[in-house]
Design a protein around this motif. Structure first.
Motif, PDB file in Angstrom:
ATOM      1  N   TRP A  58      -7.454 -22.070  44.404  1.00  0.00           N
ATOM      2  CA  TRP A  58      -6.821 -21.894  43.100  1.00  0.00           C
ATOM      3  C   TRP A  58      -7.792 -21.378  42.047  1.00  0.00           C
ATOM      4  CZ3 TRP A  58      -1.845 -21.535  42.217  1.00  0.00           C
ATOM      5  CH2 TRP A  58      -0.945 -22.141  43.097  1.00  0.00           C
ATOM      6  N   THR A  59      -9.096 -21.535  42.257  1.00  0.00           N
ATOM      7  CA  THR A  59     -10.073 -21.063  41.275  1.00  0.00           C
ATOM      8  C   THR A  59     -10.448 -19.596  41.483  1.00  0.00           C
ATOM      9  OG1 THR A  59     -11.956 -21.781  42.619  1.00  0.00           O
ATOM     10  CG2 THR A  59     -11.054 -23.372  41.023  1.00  0.00           C
ATOM     11  N   THR A  60      -9.819 -18.932  42.435  1.00  0.00           N
ATOM     12  CA  THR A  60     -10.131 -17.537  42.735  1.00  0.00           C
ATOM     13  C   THR A  60      -9.838 -16.629  41.551  1.00  0.00           C
ATOM     14  OG1 THR A  60      -9.694 -17.850  45.082  1.00  0.00           O
ATOM     15  CG2 THR A  60      -9.566 -15.598  44.252  1.00  0.00           C
ATOM     16  N   ARG A  61     -10.807 -15.753  41.287  1.00  0.00           N
ATOM     17  CA  ARG A  61     -10.631 -14.668  40.320  1.00  0.00           C
ATOM     18  C   ARG A  61     -10.611 -13.386  41.143  1.00  0.00           C
ATOM     19  NH1 ARG A  61     -12.288 -16.868  35.087  1.00  0.00           N
ATOM     20  NH2 ARG A  61     -13.159 -18.913  35.507  1.00  0.00           N
ATOM     21  N   PHE A  62      -9.543 -12.615  41.022  1.00  0.00           N
ATOM     22  CA  PHE A  62      -9.363 -11.421  41.841  1.00  0.00           C
ATOM     23  C   PHE A  62     -10.067 -10.228  41.232  1.00  0.00           C
ATOM     24  CE2 PHE A  62      -5.570 -14.010  42.730  1.00  0.00           C
ATOM     25  CZ  PHE A  62      -5.777 -14.203  44.087  1.00  0.00           C
ATOM     26  N   ASP A  63     -10.613  -9.396  42.096  1.00  0.00           N
ATOM     27  CA  ASP A  63     -11.253  -8.163  41.665  1.00  0.00           C
ATOM     28  C   ASP A  63     -10.197  -7.072  41.551  1.00  0.00           C
ATOM     29  OD1 ASP A  63     -14.051  -6.839  41.337  1.00  0.00           O
ATOM     30  OD2 ASP A  63     -12.870  -5.437  42.540  1.00  0.00           O
ATOM     31  N   GLN A 120      -4.537 -20.337  36.385  1.00  0.00           N
ATOM     32  CA  GLN A 120      -4.054 -19.977  35.043  1.00  0.00           C
ATOM     33  C   GLN A 120      -2.990 -18.892  35.119  1.00  0.00           C
ATOM     34  OE1 GLN A 120      -7.832 -19.185  32.971  1.00  0.00           O
ATOM     35  NE2 GLN A 120      -7.215 -20.788  31.530  1.00  0.00           N
ATOM     36  N   LEU A 121      -3.191 -17.900  35.998  1.00  0.00           N
ATOM     37  CA  LEU A 121      -2.205 -16.832  36.135  1.00  0.00           C
ATOM     38  C   LEU A 121      -0.867 -17.382  36.605  1.00  0.00           C
ATOM     39  CD1 LEU A 121      -4.395 -14.052  37.802  1.00  0.00           C
ATOM     40  CD2 LEU A 121      -3.812 -14.330  35.371  1.00  0.00           C
ATOM     41  N   ALA A 122      -0.901 -18.464  37.395  1.00  0.00           N
ATOM     42  CA  ALA A 122       0.324 -19.068  37.921  1.00  0.00           C
ATOM     43  C   ALA A 122       0.922 -20.102  36.962  1.00  0.00           C
ATOM     44  CB  ALA A 122       0.045 -19.712  39.272  1.00  0.00           C
ATOM     45  N   GLY A 123       0.293 -20.325  35.813  1.00  0.00           N
ATOM     46  CA  GLY A 123       0.866 -21.180  34.796  1.00  0.00           C
ATOM     47  C   GLY A 123       0.552 -22.658  34.888  1.00  0.00           C
TER      48      GLY A 123
END
Length: 166
Positions: A58-63, A120-123
């Motif tokens: 869940w902490t993944t930041r996508f490139d 965060q992106l998933a709310g």
């Protein structure tokens, strides 16, 4: 509604680019951004069928290099990509009807939000809340693609997901 899984072209992996046996592209020499998922799915789907793109933290930041590619799935067909709690948080209503093409995994994420982690992106209010909501998946997020807008024809969906868990 059916659920499909990719053909397992390459297993999900996360490693430092300097690690022995690492499958990280040489382009990412800092060891932080890696190819996390890469696979494809070919088949005949129905409206609201999902394809599992794989699991990430869940902490993944996508490139921004992360992409989803597709062939022509037929008239009036769109594709959403996200997680179960927010199925279009990454890609919303991507037209996959007319011709083969590709889309950024972050297509529907505002430029000012692209640095945010998946939770965060998933709310979700926190990474812990996201993990608690996904206990059945080991506290990980399953990225899913959902066919919308009608009954798709047979086609191929492929993806390459780059990023890093923080």
């Amino acid at each position: 509604m059916a659920r499909f899984i990719g053909a397992i072209l390459g297993a999900a992996h996360v490693a430092n680019s300097g690690a022995a046996g690492s499958l990280t592209d040489p382009f990412f020499s800092n060891g932080r951004v890696v190819r996390m998922l890469r696979d494809y799915w070919t088949g005949d789907a129905a409206q609201n069928d999902t394809v599992s793109l794989g699991y990430v933290d869940w902490t993944t930041r996508f490139d921004a290099l992360s992409t989803v590619e597709f062939t022509d799935f037929g008239t009036a067909i769109t594709l959403d990509v996200g997680v179960a709690s927010d199925p279009d948080c990454l890609i919303a209503a991507q037209d996959v009807a007319a011709a083969a093409g590709s889309a950024s995994l972050l297509k529907s994420v505002g430029i000012g939000d692209r640095h945010k982690p998946l939770w965060q992106l998933a709310g979700y209010a926190s990474a812990q809340a996201a993990r608690a909501a996904s206990v059945k998946d080991g506290g990980r997020a399953e990225l899913i693609a959902t066919f919308k807008g009608g009954n798709p024809d047979a086609g191929t969906l492929s993806w390459a997901v780059y990023g890093s868990a923080q």
